[in-house]
Scaffold this active site. Sequence first.
Site, PDB file in Angstrom:
ATOM      1  N   GLU A   1      -6.126-108.956  26.427  1.00 20.81           N
ATOM      2  CA  GLU A   1      -6.061-107.939  27.480  1.00 20.81           C
ATOM      3  C   GLU A   1      -5.000-106.876  27.228  1.00 20.81           C
ATOM      4  OE1 GLU A   1      -5.264-111.073  27.654  1.00 20.81           O
ATOM      5  OE2 GLU A   1      -3.530-111.495  28.926  1.00 20.81           O
TER       6      GLU A   1
ATOM      7  N   SER B   1      -3.852 -90.981  55.908  1.00 25.63           N
ATOM      8  CA  SER B   1      -2.485 -90.593  55.543  1.00 25.63           C
ATOM      9  C   SER B   1      -2.453 -89.309  54.746  1.00 25.63           C
ATOM     10  CB  SER B   1      -1.866 -91.704  54.704  1.00 25.63           C
ATOM     11  OG  SER B   1      -2.497 -91.724  53.429  1.00 25.63           O
ATOM     12  N   GLY B   2      -3.620 -88.830  54.338  1.00 25.86           N
ATOM     13  CA  GLY B   2      -3.636 -87.684  53.427  1.00 25.86           C
ATOM     14  C   GLY B   2      -3.701 -88.141  51.982  1.00 25.86           C
ATOM     15  N   GLY B   3      -3.492 -89.440  51.753  1.00 25.82           N
ATOM     16  CA  GLY B   3      -3.500 -89.976  50.393  1.00 25.82           C
ATOM     17  C   GLY B   3      -4.908 -90.371  49.942  1.00 25.82           C
ATOM     18  N   VAL B   4      -4.974 -90.813  48.687  1.00 25.84           N
ATOM     19  CA  VAL B   4      -6.266 -91.094  48.071  1.00 25.84           C
ATOM     20  C   VAL B   4      -6.959 -92.308  48.727  1.00 25.84           C
ATOM     21  CG1 VAL B   4      -7.390 -91.725  45.898  1.00 25.84           C
ATOM     22  CG2 VAL B   4      -5.436 -90.183  45.877  1.00 25.84           C
ATOM     23  N   ASP B   5      -6.209 -93.403  48.900  1.00 33.06           N
ATOM     24  CA  ASP B   5      -6.850 -94.652  49.333  1.00 33.06           C
ATOM     25  C   ASP B   5      -7.478 -94.536  50.726  1.00 33.06           C
ATOM     26  OD1 ASP B   5      -5.819 -95.514  46.979  1.00 33.06           O
ATOM     27  OD2 ASP B   5      -4.167 -96.648  47.862  1.00 33.06           O
ATOM     28  N   SER B   6      -6.695 -94.017  51.690  1.00 37.49           N
ATOM     29  CA  SER B   6      -7.253 -93.963  53.039  1.00 37.49           C
ATOM     30  C   SER B   6      -8.400 -92.958  53.103  1.00 37.49           C
ATOM     31  CB  SER B   6      -6.169 -93.638  54.079  1.00 37.49           C
ATOM     32  OG  SER B   6      -5.646 -92.351  53.889  1.00 37.49           O
TER      33      SER B   6
ATOM     34  N   HIS C   1      -3.382-112.720  23.476  1.00 37.19           N
ATOM     35  CA  HIS C   1      -3.778-112.009  24.705  1.00 37.19           C
ATOM     36  C   HIS C   1      -4.726-110.853  24.371  1.00 37.19           C
ATOM     37  CE1 HIS C   1      -1.063-113.929  27.610  1.00 37.19           C
ATOM     38  NE2 HIS C   1      -0.301-114.129  26.547  1.00 37.19           N
TER      39      HIS C   1
ATOM     40  N   CYS D   1      -4.426-117.970  26.042  1.00 33.82           N
ATOM     41  CA  CYS D   1      -3.023-118.385  25.948  1.00 33.82           C
ATOM     42  C   CYS D   1      -2.794-119.745  26.630  1.00 33.82           C
ATOM     43  CB  CYS D   1      -2.110-117.295  26.498  1.00 33.82           C
ATOM     44  SG  CYS D   1      -0.387-117.584  26.062  1.00 33.82           S
TER      45      CYS D   1
END
Length: 510
Positions: free
Chosen positions: A169, A221-226, A167, A79
Amino acid sequence: MQNNVLILDFGSQYTQLIARRVRELNIFCEIKPYNKLPEDLSTYKAVVLSGSPYSVRGEDAPHPDLSQIQGKKPLLAVCYGAQYLAHFQGGNVAPSNTREYGRANLSFIKTNEPFFENVSTGSQVWMSHSDTIKDLPTNATLLASTNDVKNAAYKLEGEDTYAIQFHPEVYHSTDGKQLLENFLVHIAGVAQTWTPDSFVETTVAQLKEKIGTDKVILGLSGGVDSSVAAMLLHKAIGKNLHCIFVNNGLLRKDEFPSVLKQYEGMGLNVKGVDASARFLDELEGESDPEKKRKIIGRVFIEVFDDESHLVEDAKWLAQGTIYPDVIESVSATGGPSATIKSHHNVGGLPDFMKLSVVEPLRMLFKDEVRRVGASMGLDPLLLGRHPFPGPGLAIRILGDITREKVAILQEVDAIFINGLKDAGLYDKVWQAGAMLLPVNSVGVMGDERTYEKCVALRAVESTDGMTADWVNLPYEFLQKVSNDIINKVRGVNRVVYDISSKPPATIEWE
Ligand code: XMP
């Protein structure tokens, strides 16, 4: 890193999507602002130029010197990138007279072109631009046109330089991923070796090298990332990783003990810190949503700072930062636009902020974090958890927070979330939860008049939380959950279901 692809960002809203598509081909890539071209380009096997909101003819338009790249590395210009390349090579870019937004169909001018392998003429592509390339540079060969755009794809002779006005993508360019594969794999010869397993192997080796025998602190934190960040570090440095999991008293029902147990089961060196009373005391009487967030942020920093002091000689702070956070904090035009803000710097930064930061996931998208977690054997239930806001139930209790309200909302939330799980609906929903409204309404239970609280249930589908729509949950399910809540949770006599999209509403009510 071998087989790395550089995406030079001119500020397009789709730049991240290019990176997503490239990663889906199991090829590693990095996005850099166009004005922050890395000095050492030797690790990049190919370069992609992104789109842009600018016009090539505009005064502030990005006009980087491409001489380090063009003709030296395989180059795909998309583009604005295609227009700028044409301009840079002496072609002519001018405002377009025809509508050049949305669907178009490619018509090949040059056949037997490796760039179009496995793509048929007529393939649908997505256009979004207001300038057009009127004249190609003299060293260019036209590869394809559409009805409205003559110079829709071209290449520069004698080099692996390709340019496309559309584009590849976006989802609506049906063969976009094939075109990216043709360019990256067949033309540029990039190997498709970027897999979760290879990521774990190289990252663990890098972390070992970088950290050595130092101690690292990480807030779970209990979350996925940490959790995934912790597992990577655990594999690299074992007990030298000191995890801290803080209970702010605003977690889901039973979440603190159960998640703590799960972390211990994963072999993590984790300390659970129950600071509920401190958080709830500080929040007493506060109803303003932003002030609640600030109090929780401040108390968290205080608790975390106290705890980090207990780990002697810690040198590093690990964080579960992921790629979208990194990209969002760097603007295409001005370099890093966000620095750490802290309302603590009056009395000096908290000590843990003086530690060096290590962020093992900073190159991964969310779904890649899940795949990496899965490849390390993390529990699918943990990896599939819905996002949960840092301030927790505090921003789902409208108005002031009391221990009694927290307890009521925890019960309601547990019935809703367990109900979703039992009905096989949990994984079909991006995020769900309940809000405790500052409204009492009249009801009747037995022969008694009641005047009790109202809760709102919210379940949304989304990909990133930026936009969201409510989920059309089956009436029978809502009916059962509503009955269960009203029968089992004392103090609630009315349940409503939130059917607002974001925008104009938001996911949380505060
Ligand atoms: P909204 O309500 O802005 O939420 O549509 C979008 C996503 O962000 C989460 N959220 C937060 N997460 N701290 C967080 O860590 C916060 O203060 C916060 N506010 C909203 C929300 O749960 C949703 O996933």
